[in-house]
Design an enzyme around this catalytic site. Structure first.
Site, PDB file in Angstrom:
ATOM      1  N   ASP A   1       3.961   5.232  -2.729  1.00 44.71           N
ATOM      2  CA  ASP A   1       3.093   5.465  -3.890  1.00 44.71           C
ATOM      3  C   ASP A   1       3.134   4.198  -4.755  1.00 44.71           C
ATOM      4  OD1 ASP A   1       1.910   6.207  -6.286  1.00 44.71           O
ATOM      5  OD2 ASP A   1       2.862   8.189  -6.365  1.00 44.71           O
TER       6      ASP A   1
ATOM      7  N   ARG B   1     -18.877  14.326   3.696  1.00 50.70           N
ATOM      8  CA  ARG B   1     -17.459  14.694   3.871  1.00 50.70           C
ATOM      9  C   ARG B   1     -16.792  13.781   4.910  1.00 50.70           C
ATOM     10  NH1 ARG B   1     -15.568  18.614   7.202  1.00 50.70           N
ATOM     11  NH2 ARG B   1     -17.481  19.846   7.124  1.00 50.70           N
TER      12      ARG B   1
ATOM     13  N   TYR C   1       6.913  11.431  -8.832  1.00 53.82           N
ATOM     14  CA  TYR C   1       5.815  12.128  -9.513  1.00 53.82           C
ATOM     15  C   TYR C   1       5.917  13.646  -9.274  1.00 53.82           C
ATOM     16  CZ  TYR C   1       1.121  13.529 -10.800  1.00 53.82           C
ATOM     17  OH  TYR C   1       0.057  14.166 -11.372  1.00 53.82           O
TER      18      TYR C   1
ATOM     19  N   LYS D   1      -5.715   6.214 -11.997  1.00 53.03           N
ATOM     20  CA  LYS D   1      -4.949   5.415 -12.957  1.00 53.03           C
ATOM     21  C   LYS D   1      -5.481   3.977 -13.003  1.00 53.03           C
ATOM     22  CE  LYS D   1      -2.741   9.298 -13.076  1.00 53.03           C
ATOM     23  NZ  LYS D   1      -1.532   9.575 -12.296  1.00 53.03           N
TER      24      LYS D   1
HETATM   25  C1  LIG Z   1      -1.099  10.614 -11.429  1.00 46.34           C
HETATM   26  C2  LIG Z   1      -0.163  10.272 -10.345  1.00 46.34           C
HETATM   27  C3  LIG Z   1      -0.265  10.879  -9.094  1.00 46.34           C
HETATM   28  C4  LIG Z   1      -1.276  11.983  -8.796  1.00 46.34           C
HETATM   29  O1  LIG Z   1      -2.569  11.496  -8.752  1.00 46.34           O
HETATM   30  P1  LIG Z   1      -3.873  12.384  -9.096  1.00 46.34           P
HETATM   31  O2  LIG Z   1      -4.984  11.394  -9.017  1.00 46.34           O
HETATM   32  O3  LIG Z   1      -3.677  12.970 -10.449  1.00 46.34           O
HETATM   33  O4  LIG Z   1      -3.943  13.429  -8.032  1.00 46.34           O
HETATM   34  C5  LIG Z   1       0.609  10.470  -8.103  1.00 46.34           C
HETATM   35  N1  LIG Z   1       1.554   9.544  -8.326  1.00 46.34           N
HETATM   36  C6  LIG Z   1       1.697   8.954  -9.521  1.00 46.34           C
HETATM   37  C7  LIG Z   1       2.772   7.937  -9.711  1.00 46.34           C
HETATM   38  C8  LIG Z   1       0.850   9.290 -10.571  1.00 46.34           C
HETATM   39  O5  LIG Z   1       1.018   8.716 -11.767  1.00 46.34           O
END
Ligand SMILES: *Cc1c(COP(=O)(O)O)cnc(C)c1O
Length: 390
Positions: free
Chosen positions: A181, A56, A109, A206
């Protein structure tokens, strides 16, 4: 990213010692690590982002991935988490307190939007969401208590662009941190820290992993800030499993190669559908007609694989388009080697009413296509055939 970075992504973590001679790092599937004596035990227990104490707190597989991610984002340090939402929630809990103010974007998001409208206010953090295409809207939203600005560009699902140089500069002037992000662009196409941001985060689920088989997140930036987020992370417990970290590292090795094909496919699909009689508008920052194309071209090296298409025929046309396509399947998420598509107004129909869908910038005829790394011509033929007569 330069040619040299592309090479370093393959080799930068070589020096991390794990006592073996394997070419690929082994999976350290262990929840804990022993120490020779009391002194090394307490050193291991107290080292921020160390990897010799308890998983952790950190694991050698985390260290490998984090060093490659820091290299990709041109950051001093990076931290891996069990999901993208784990990364942003832990960052916020680490950086803001009751009484602080946070600015975010209107188009963002869904999970980030819930964080802004629901979770943060419950803990006494005030939030404001603004139009990301207008840097002055961020300036107007600033208060003496603004501690953090949450940015996302290109944004989900309409691919709106935030001027990262302008907004990070004005945030700095007001003494606020910026957290970007970078999921849709990937560090191959955009490096927010080079444009003035303090921190960058990703859904590594992603493009970074790229194979739709891991849920993971990252946050990267100066070691001092990442250490503070790590200290919160050992409380929130958003730990990435060692095997998932190992898979993420394997995915990362080919990120520059994959992004090249995602960029080519996104551009080809956007151009093919742009003039199609069934299509009202294609949102893709690589198109000259995109209202923010120049800004996108200034701050990005490529435009990614996500294309948002609005059909003239509304909800029904969007649905038929998804039914007809041969390669892209109906599934949430994006950034994997396989093409996927979602019809956002159908996905959110049980959750948001029509008014809310409009406010969230989700027209009924909108399809979000996430091009994989298949052959461009195959994908273009597929979408053209599927859009025929809609
Ligand atoms: C999928 C996504 C997230 C969230 O990520 P997770 O791995 O599903 O928690 C945040 N921002 C964007 C732009 C995303 O496409």
């Amino acid at each position: 990213m330069t040619e040299e970075d592309r090479t370093r992504v393959i080799h930068v973590d070589r020096g991390i010692s794990d006592g073996t001679r394997t070419v690929v790092p082994p999976i350290h599937q262990s929840a804990n690590f022993h120490s020779e004596d009391q002194r090394s035990f307490s050193a291991a227990a107290n080292e921020p982002r160390g990897h010799d104490f308890y998983t952790r707190y950190g694991n050698p597989n985390h260290t490998h991935v984090a060093s490659v991610l820091a290299e990709l984002e041109n950051a001093e340090a990076a931290l891996v988490t069990s999901s993208g939402m784990g990364a942003v929630t832990t960052s916020l809990l680490g950086l803001v307190s009751a009484g602080d103010h946070v600015i975010g974007q209107q188009s963002t998001y869904g999970g980030t939007a819930s964080l802004l409208t629901n979770l943060l206010p419950r803990f006494g953090v005030e939030t404001t969401q603004v139009d990301q295409t207008d840097p002055e809207a961020f300036e107007r939203a600033m208060t003496p208590r603004t501690r953090l600005v949450l940015l996302e560009t290109p944004s989900n699902p309409l691919l709106r662009i935030t001027d990262l140089r302008a907004v990070t500069e004005l945030a700095r002037r007001h003494g606020a941190l910026t957290l970007v992000d970078n999921t849709f662009a990937s560090p191959v196409n955009q490096r927010p820290l080079d444009l003035g941001a303090d921190l960058v985060w990703h859904s590594a689920t992603k493009y970074l992993n790229g194979h739709s088989d891991v849920s993971a997140g990252i946050v990267a930036g100066p070691a001092e800030l990442v250490d503070r987020i790590w200290e919160t992370g050992i409380i929130t417990g958003t730990t990435l499993g060692p095997f998932d970290a190992w898979l993420l590292l394997r995915g990362l090795r080919t990120l520059p190669l994959r992004m090249r094909q995602h960029n080519e496919n996104g551009q080809a699909i956007a151009e093919a559908l742009e003039t199609h009689p069934s299509v009202a508008v294609v949102h893709y920052p690589g198109l000259r007609k995109h209202p923010q194309h120049e800004l996108a071209a200034e701050q990005m090296d490529g435009f990614g694989g996500v294309v948002a298409v609005e059909f003239n025929g509304g909800h029904q046309a969007a649905n038929t388009f998804l039914d007809r396509m041969r390669y892209p399947r109906r599934a949430a998420s994006l950034g994997g080697v396989e093409s996927l598509a979602v019809h956002p107004s159908a996905m959110w129909s049980g959750v948001l009413d029509e008014q809310q869908l409009r406010e969230a910038d989700i027209p009924p005829g909108l399809v979000r296509l996430a091009a994989g790394v298949e052959d461009s011509a195959d994908l273009v033929n597929d979408v053209l055939e599927a859009a025929e007569g809609l």
